[in-house]
Motif scaffolding. Structure first.
Motif, PDB file in Angstrom:
ATOM      1  N   ILE A 108      48.420  44.191   2.981  1.00 26.32           N
ATOM      2  CA  ILE A 108      46.942  44.707   3.011  1.00 26.32           C
ATOM      3  C   ILE A 108      45.847  44.237   2.596  1.00 26.32           C
ATOM      4  CG2 ILE A 108      48.286  47.154   1.654  1.00 26.32           C
ATOM      5  CD1 ILE A 108      46.920  45.517  -1.045  1.00 26.32           C
ATOM      6  N   GLY A 109      46.039  42.845   3.184  1.00 31.22           N
ATOM      7  CA  GLY A 109      44.870  41.673   3.101  1.00 31.22           C
ATOM      8  C   GLY A 109      44.548  41.655   1.977  1.00 31.22           C
ATOM      9  N   ALA A 110      44.743  41.654   0.772  1.00 28.99           N
ATOM     10  CA  ALA A 110      43.825  41.603  -0.469  1.00 28.99           C
ATOM     11  C   ALA A 110      43.695  40.485  -0.613  1.00 28.99           C
ATOM     12  CB  ALA A 110      45.365  42.413  -1.375  1.00 28.99           C
ATOM     13  N   GLU A 111      42.422  40.918  -1.330  1.00 28.17           N
ATOM     14  CA  GLU A 111      41.442  39.667  -1.866  1.00 28.17           C
ATOM     15  C   GLU A 111      42.190  38.851  -2.656  1.00 28.17           C
ATOM     16  OE1 GLU A 111      38.437  38.369  -1.210  1.00 28.17           O
ATOM     17  OE2 GLU A 111      38.901  40.146   0.747  1.00 28.17           O
ATOM     18  N   PRO A 112      42.088  37.547  -3.224  1.00 24.62           N
ATOM     19  CA  PRO A 112      42.947  36.801  -4.469  1.00 24.62           C
ATOM     20  C   PRO A 112      42.727  37.404  -5.618  1.00 24.62           C
ATOM     21  CG  PRO A 112      41.730  35.252  -2.355  1.00 24.62           C
ATOM     22  CD  PRO A 112      40.936  36.759  -2.671  1.00 24.62           C
TER      23      PRO A 112
ATOM     24  N   TYR B  21      52.581  42.365  -0.638  1.00 26.43           N
ATOM     25  CA  TYR B  21      52.231  43.645  -0.700  1.00 26.43           C
ATOM     26  C   TYR B  21      50.707  43.301   0.177  1.00 26.43           C
ATOM     27  CZ  TYR B  21      50.250  48.192  -1.943  1.00 26.43           C
ATOM     28  OH  TYR B  21      49.174  49.211  -1.655  1.00 26.43           O
ATOM     29  N   SER B  22      50.477  42.832  -0.954  1.00 23.89           N
ATOM     30  CA  SER B  22      49.163  41.568  -0.875  1.00 23.89           C
ATOM     31  C   SER B  22      48.676  41.342  -0.176  1.00 23.89           C
ATOM     32  CB  SER B  22      48.917  40.807  -2.339  1.00 23.89           C
ATOM     33  OG  SER B  22      48.946  41.165  -3.645  1.00 23.89           O
TER      34      SER B  22
ATOM     35  N   ALA C 116      50.215  29.989   1.101  1.00 27.95           N
ATOM     36  CA  ALA C 116      49.625  31.056   1.764  1.00 27.95           C
ATOM     37  C   ALA C 116      48.450  32.092   1.345  1.00 27.95           C
ATOM     38  CB  ALA C 116      50.647  31.721   2.597  1.00 27.95           C
ATOM     39  N   ALA C 117      48.526  32.561   0.443  1.00 30.00           N
ATOM     40  CA  ALA C 117      47.433  33.262  -0.074  1.00 30.00           C
ATOM     41  C   ALA C 117      46.319  33.224  -0.979  1.00 30.00           C
ATOM     42  CB  ALA C 117      48.411  34.838  -1.010  1.00 30.00           C
ATOM     43  N   LEU C 118      46.229  31.968  -2.142  1.00 27.11           N
ATOM     44  CA  LEU C 118      45.563  31.724  -2.881  1.00 27.11           C
ATOM     45  C   LEU C 118      45.365  30.329  -2.445  1.00 27.11           C
ATOM     46  CD1 LEU C 118      47.091  33.282  -6.153  1.00 27.11           C
ATOM     47  CD2 LEU C 118      45.502  34.455  -4.590  1.00 27.11           C
TER      48      LEU C 118
END
Length: 526
Positions: free
Chosen positions: A182-186, A178-179, A30-32
């Motif tokens: 906070i909506g962290a970039e890849p 956590y990423s 989902a994140a990357l």
């Protein structure tokens, strides 16, 4: 404790780790997705993981456990403690030297070994070098963890060693949550994961050290000396390290080839995580439990018991992996769709990763049988024969991957790994049989054929329901609907397989009793 109960102890803890691993990979997808940062992180992480298998799990499960068991038999706990401290001093020093050298050489390693395909992209190359440098000390933690795990397994304390890997997944899941929160970039997410790997390595080392203390032993740091016992360990460990890391070596070869095409490394990793569930729960459990059991039986002169242990382990492996192979082949797309298809992971990714998983399904019985067959050599302190077979498998894997990748892409690499796995299995099995270390049982051969028939019946039912329930498994269906439908399909498939297997004689209550109520056989001189 019976053989199956020991398998269940290790397999249950491993299952927990694999479930957390699924959660981790789902969040990763989902994140990357299969984007460039996913490729970078997995490429950087594969290298310390390779060395962990080469210098830790493979070497110490194969070489350390039989020698440690022999020390307990000959000199009691005090002799085993002295031997473990001698090994710890040498291992710690060697690992520290390797870590320093690898950190200094990391740019060259990334360029020529880890991901040659990244060399033309300066930013991707630079990030991979830095992330690999952060994660490489994980090797040192995990190698020391593997040694202590070998001690625990030899002392019949299986749980702490089996539960330790969960901490890697828990820490990485925390970093991913956590990423996403906070909506962290890849790129930022990949860095959180990299530092998480190092933290997890330290936590795992602490867990097994506490387990060793609980088992009534402690390890002091001695000045490194090459004693006769340590020399014998090194002679056994070098070929065992290569053999134990054969899967990782093949995957490293595949990764180097896949780095030429964006998204291929991540696609292989996502599929790998799925088939690692049955491989871990069955294969790792069998390998971890069988080696000290075989070593103990052989050291005590119980040759008949050793042969029975080997055959019952093969029986247990086939009973569970044959249906799993059929299910992974048929349901590959549906499994990937339910677990990964969301966020940055799209339908196109499902098709690619699903085709890789289907091929891994074909190779699954071979990958697990290797875990059940190698202890037959290691328990007899023969680590060179499996190493030779591993060299053959690596050659086949490399040639096949290079041939198929230009035409099939990442699935071609999976075909190469599965082919190499089956070749290793055949070589190990026939050699044990020829040497008389494995007894041919026609009853076991007949049951195996009937298990294949049972799995085929199960496969037919899956395909029928798969077609009927297609709308509920499609990409556009609600996630809860897809999860529920896939879960029901798997439950029905299991019921059909087990019912058919018991009905036609592929399995019976006698087989279950043999595995649950194993008693030591009479001593046979040889």
């Amino acid at each position: 404790m019976s053989l199956v109960k020991k398998f269940a102890t290790v397999g249950g803890a491993t299952l927990g780790s694999r479930i957390f691993g699924f959660a981790r990979e789902t969040l990763m997808a989902a994140a990357l997705g299969t984007g460039p940062m996913a490729d970078v992180f997995y490429a950087a992480f594969r290298f310390p993981n390779l060395f962990r298998r080469l210098f830790a799990e493979g070497a110490f499960n194969a070489a350390f456990v039989p020698l440690f068991a022999k020390e307990i038999e000959a000199h009691g706990i005090d002799g085993a403690k002295r031997f473990s401290e001698e090994v710890f001093g040498v291992l710690f020093s060697v690992l520290l030297l390797i870590t320093i050298v690898m950190e200094l050489c990391m740019p060259l390693l990334v360029r020529f070994v880890i991901a040659p395909g990244f060399a033309d992209d300066a930013e991707k190359f630079s990030i991979t070098v830095r992330m690999a440098a952060v994660m490489f000390p994980y090797l040192m933690c995990m190698s020391l963890t593997a040694m202590m795990s070998g001690m625990l397994n030899s002392l019949h304390h299986f749980f702490a060693a089996a539960i330790a890997p969960i901490f890697l997944n828990v820490v990485m899941i925390g970093a991913l949550f956590y990423s996403l929160y906070i909506g962290a970039e890849p790129l930022q997410t990949a860095w959180y994961l990299s530092w998480g790997v190092l933290v997890a390595g330290i936590l795992q080392l602490v867990v097994v050290y506490l387990g060793v203390l609980h088992a009534g032993m402690s390890i002091g740091l001695r000045f490194p000396r090459i004693t006769p016992n340590v020399k014998r360990l090194l002679i056994l460990a070098v070929p065992a390290a290569v053999t134990g890391g054969i899967t990782q070596i093949n995957q490293m070869i595949g990764q180097a080839i896949a780095s030429a095409r964006e998204g291929a490394i991540a696609a292989l990793q996502y599929a790998d995580r799925i088939y690692q569930l049955p491989l871990g729960v069955v294969g790792v459990a069998v390998g971890v439990v069988l080696l000290p059991e075989l070593a103990r039986a052989l050291k005590g002169g119980h040759l008949r018991e050793a042969g029975n242990l080997q055959n019952r382990s093969i029986e247990f492996v086939l009973f569970l992996t044959i249906p799993a192979a059929f299910a992974l082949w048929i349901l590959s797309d549906e499994i990937i769709r339910v677990l990964y298809e969301r966020g940055a992971f799209h339908q196109e990714n499902t098709a690619i990763v699903g085709s890789i998983l289907a091929v891994y399904g074909i190779g699954l019985p071979a990958f697990v049988l290797i875990k059940a067959l190698q202890p037959g050599f290691y328990a007899r302190e023969d680590t060179k024969t499996p190493m030779r077979f591993s060299a053959v498998a690596v050659g086949v894997n490399c040639a096949t991957a290079l041939t198929l990748f230009p035409f099939l892409g990442a699935p071609g690499i999976a075909v190469a790994e599965a082919t190499a796995g089956w070749i290793s299995t055949v070589l190990l099995f026939t050699t044990l049989l020829r040497r008389g270390h494995l007894t041919w049982e026609w009853a076991l051969a007949r049951r195996t054929a009937l298990l294949v028939v049972s799995a085929a019946v199960m496969g037919g039912v899956i395909m029928y329901l798969q077609h009927r329930w297609e709308p509920w498994l499609a990409s556009g269906a609600h996630l809860a609907t897809k999860v529920g439908t896939l879960g029901l399909l798997i439950i029905i498939a299991m019921a059909v397989y087990f019912a058919t297997a018991f009905l036609i004689g592929g399995a019976n209550l006698g087989m279950i009793r043999r595995n649950l109520n194993r008693k030591p056989a009479a001593k046979v001189d040889g």
